[in-house]
Design a protein around this motif. Structure first.
Motif, mmCIF file in Angstrom:
data_model
loop_
_atom_site.group_PDB
_atom_site.id
_atom_site.type_symbol
_atom_site.label_atom_id
_atom_site.label_comp_id
_atom_site.label_asym_id
_atom_site.label_seq_id
_atom_site.Cartn_x
_atom_site.Cartn_y
_atom_site.Cartn_z
ATOM 1 N N ALA A 25 0.842 -1.198 0.000
ATOM 2 C CA ALA A 25 0.000 0.000 0.000
ATOM 3 C C ALA A 25 0.875 1.245 0.000
ATOM 4 N N ALA A 26 0.462 2.242 -0.760
ATOM 5 C CA ALA A 26 1.222 3.485 -0.836
ATOM 6 C C ALA A 26 1.159 4.213 0.503
ATOM 7 N N ALA A 27 2.310 4.750 0.934
ATOM 8 C CA ALA A 27 2.348 5.495 2.193
ATOM 9 C C ALA A 27 1.613 6.820 2.022
ATOM 10 N N ALA A 28 1.056 7.317 3.125
ATOM 11 C CA ALA A 28 0.354 8.595 3.088
ATOM 12 C C ALA A 28 1.329 9.717 2.772
ATOM 13 N N GLU A 29 0.886 10.659 1.962
ATOM 14 C CA GLU A 29 1.712 11.821 1.652
ATOM 15 C C GLU A 29 1.620 12.825 2.801
ATOM 16 N N PRO A 30 2.743 13.457 3.178
ATOM 17 C CA PRO A 30 2.693 14.444 4.263
ATOM 18 C C PRO A 30 1.864 15.652 3.873
ATOM 19 N N ASP A 31 1.135 16.190 4.845
ATOM 20 C CA ASP A 31 0.309 17.380 4.653
ATOM 21 C C ASP A 31 1.228 18.595 4.577
ATOM 22 N N LYS A 32 1.365 19.180 3.382
ATOM 23 C CA LYS A 32 2.288 20.286 3.170
ATOM 24 C C LYS A 32 1.772 21.612 3.717
ATOM 25 N N ASN A 33 0.542 21.625 4.243
ATOM 26 C CA ASN A 33 -0.007 22.862 4.795
ATOM 27 C C ASN A 33 0.463 23.131 6.223
ATOM 28 N N PHE A 34 1.165 22.160 6.799
ATOM 29 C CA PHE A 34 1.636 22.283 8.179
ATOM 30 C C PHE A 34 3.103 21.872 8.238
ATOM 31 N N PRO A 35 3.790 22.183 9.343
ATOM 32 C CA PRO A 35 5.226 21.892 9.411
ATOM 33 C C PRO A 35 5.540 20.411 9.174
ATOM 34 N N LEU A 36 6.678 20.171 8.523
ATOM 35 C CA LEU A 36 7.130 18.813 8.228
ATOM 36 C C LEU A 36 8.530 18.622 8.785
ATOM 37 N N ALA A 37 8.717 17.561 9.568
ATOM 38 C CA ALA A 37 10.034 17.211 10.106
ATOM 39 C C ALA A 37 10.395 15.811 9.616
ATOM 40 N N TYR A 38 11.679 15.590 9.344
ATOM 41 C CA TYR A 38 12.155 14.286 8.891
ATOM 42 C C TYR A 38 12.827 13.558 10.054
ATOM 43 N N ALA A 39 12.396 12.318 10.273
ATOM 44 C CA ALA A 39 13.054 11.438 11.243
ATOM 45 C C ALA A 39 13.970 10.513 10.456
ATOM 46 N N ILE A 40 15.281 10.551 10.727
ATOM 47 C CA ILE A 40 16.214 9.693 10.008
ATOM 48 C C ILE A 40 16.332 8.344 10.713
ATOM 49 N N TYR A 41 16.766 7.338 9.964
ATOM 50 C CA TYR A 41 16.879 6.001 10.533
ATOM 51 C C TYR A 41 18.090 5.923 11.465
ATOM 52 N N GLU A 81 13.944 29.528 23.927
ATOM 53 C CA GLU A 81 13.976 28.945 22.586
ATOM 54 C C GLU A 81 13.898 27.426 22.699
ATOM 55 N N ALA A 82 13.538 26.784 21.593
ATOM 56 C CA ALA A 82 13.470 25.315 21.612
ATOM 57 C C ALA A 82 13.651 24.758 20.203
ATOM 58 N N GLN A 83 14.172 23.546 20.157
ATOM 59 C CA GLN A 83 14.326 22.823 18.901
ATOM 60 C C GLN A 83 14.253 21.332 19.178
ATOM 61 N N PHE A 84 13.935 20.555 18.133
ATOM 62 C CA PHE A 84 13.898 19.100 18.306
ATOM 63 C C PHE A 84 14.458 18.408 17.072
ATOM 64 N N ARG A 85 14.919 17.176 17.297
ATOM 65 C CA ARG A 85 15.364 16.286 16.242
ATOM 66 C C ARG A 85 14.651 14.949 16.407
ATOM 67 N N ALA A 86 14.547 14.188 15.316
ATOM 68 C CA ALA A 86 13.810 12.920 15.355
ATOM 69 C C ALA A 86 14.565 11.817 14.636
ATOM 70 N N MET A 87 14.449 10.601 15.173
ATOM 71 C CA MET A 87 14.990 9.395 14.556
ATOM 72 C C MET A 87 13.964 8.265 14.704
ATOM 73 N N TRP A 88 14.199 7.178 13.996
ATOM 74 C CA TRP A 88 13.288 6.025 14.093
ATOM 75 C C TRP A 88 14.058 4.741 13.798
ATOM 76 N N THR A 255 17.932 9.019 5.389
ATOM 77 C CA THR A 255 18.934 10.006 5.795
ATOM 78 C C THR A 255 18.349 11.400 5.635
ATOM 79 N N ASN A 256 19.066 12.384 6.094
ATOM 80 C CA ASN A 256 18.602 13.763 6.036
ATOM 81 C C ASN A 256 18.485 14.228 4.584
ATOM 82 N N PRO A 257 17.253 14.427 4.086
ATOM 83 C CA PRO A 257 17.113 14.843 2.683
ATOM 84 C C PRO A 257 17.545 16.284 2.440
ATOM 85 N N ASP A 258 17.692 17.055 3.511
ATOM 86 C CA ASP A 258 18.093 18.452 3.372
ATOM 87 C C ASP A 258 19.593 18.661 3.520
ATOM 88 N N ALA A 259 20.340 17.569 3.721
ATOM 89 C CA ALA A 259 21.788 17.697 3.885
ATOM 90 C C ALA A 259 22.403 18.163 2.573
#
Length: 322
Positions: A25-41, A81-88, A255-259
């Protein structure tokens, strides 16, 4: 002849349906109307330390405010201030949240001066997640969505203990978030946490391109100004804890697609000795699941065999009758 062709078409149709059922099954596409964060493996150790494995995870800053009662009108967030990072990985979603906050209270004040349900009045983080990525408008935490608050000095562990600095508003299994550590730093505090989302949503797919609804709040109490929240930061929307459609998105990637892309420079002869290499751990991401194409080929071939067989039988019958 018409009947023969109908049988052949029916055979091909049945094989096609079987093959389609086997495709992933195709994965759901992220909602581009709200913030998007990438969790790297990857798999960090949950110990309250920023290990090297976090270095390649994209940083997501909280730039929105929902409360600004700081003492200086020229500095409405009081420097918070605050920031976060994500992995999976195949087991957990991991988050590392770093907060700059110069007005933390001591352990007794942060943990014991209010009830668990009022931890938002102290220095704390609010997490809200939708593991099934439901994007519909809701008026509350509709299963499997959930919302919890962790104090800047919260105490992790398998069972809830009074004044441990956790507020579990949906009474989700403690195993969902028990593995976390808090640490007071020279700039404020950090919280490192592993979410076992399968404890809340058994059908969660821990795989590439999976999307999770997510939002994060920072509650900052400036001691001496009031006895409640003075500064509030958020990533997506203040009402996302009760409305799934307002959450941001965490998407699982390799991996980080924005690298930045690094190209090799031409070789230059030099007498300089090699720089020492670092011992930073590297985690190899598994190959993305592309589906079982072998099964599709088998069913397609089977359909062709059936069709040829039916056609042959029809031709033989026709010759016999002729």
């Amino acid at each position: 002849m018409k009947k023969t062709l109908s049988l052949i078409l029916a055979a091909f149709l049945a094989a096609t349906l079987c093959a389609a059922a086997l495709l992933p099954a195709a994965a759901a596409e992220p909602d581009k109307n709200f913030p998007l964060a990438y969790a790297i493996y990857g798999t960090p150790e949950i110990d309250g330390e920023i290990d090297a494995v976090w270095d390649n995870a994209p940083i997501n800053k909280l730039t929105k405010t929902f409360v600004t009662n700081g003492p200086d009108p020229e500095n409405p967030t009081n420097g918070t201030e605050a920031q976060f990072r994500a992995m999976w990985d195949e087991k957990n979603l991991y988050l590392l949240v770093e907060v700059t906050d110069s007005t933390l209270g001591d352990e007794a004040w942060e943990l014991s001066s209010v009830s668990a349900g009022s931890l938002w009045q102290r220095n704390s983080l609010g997490f809200t997640l939708t593991p099934n990525y439901d994007r519909s408008e809701t008026n509350g935490q509709v299963d499997p969505s959930f919302w919890l608050i962790l104090s800047s000095r919260a105490i992790g562990g398998g069972e809830y203990v009074k004044n441990d600095g956790t507020a579990n508003f949906n009474n989700i299994p403690r195993d969902t978030f028990k593995n976390f550590r808090t640490k007071v730093t020279d700039k404020g505090y950090l919280i490192e946490i592993a979410f076992d989302l399968s404890q809340r949503y058994a059908d969660i797919k821990m795989d590439f391109d999976t999307c999770i609804g997510f939002d994060l709040y920072v509650n900052d109490n400036i001691a001496g100004i009031s006895n409640t929240r003075d500064i509030g930061l958020m990533w997506s929307d203040i009402n996302s804890y009760k409305n799934n459609s307002l959450k941001g998105t965490i998407q699982f990637v390799a991996t980080n697609p924005d690298a930045p892309v690094v190209t090799e420079a031409p070789a230059i002869e030099s007498t300089t000795t090699e720089a020492p290499t670092t011992d930073a751990p590297v985690t190899d991401a598994p190959a993305p699941d592309t589906g079982d194409n072998g099964s599709v080929i088998i069913f397609t071939a089977l359909a062709a065999i059936i069709a040829v067989t039916i056609l042959s039988v029809a031709v033989i019958k026709r010759k016999v009758t002729d």
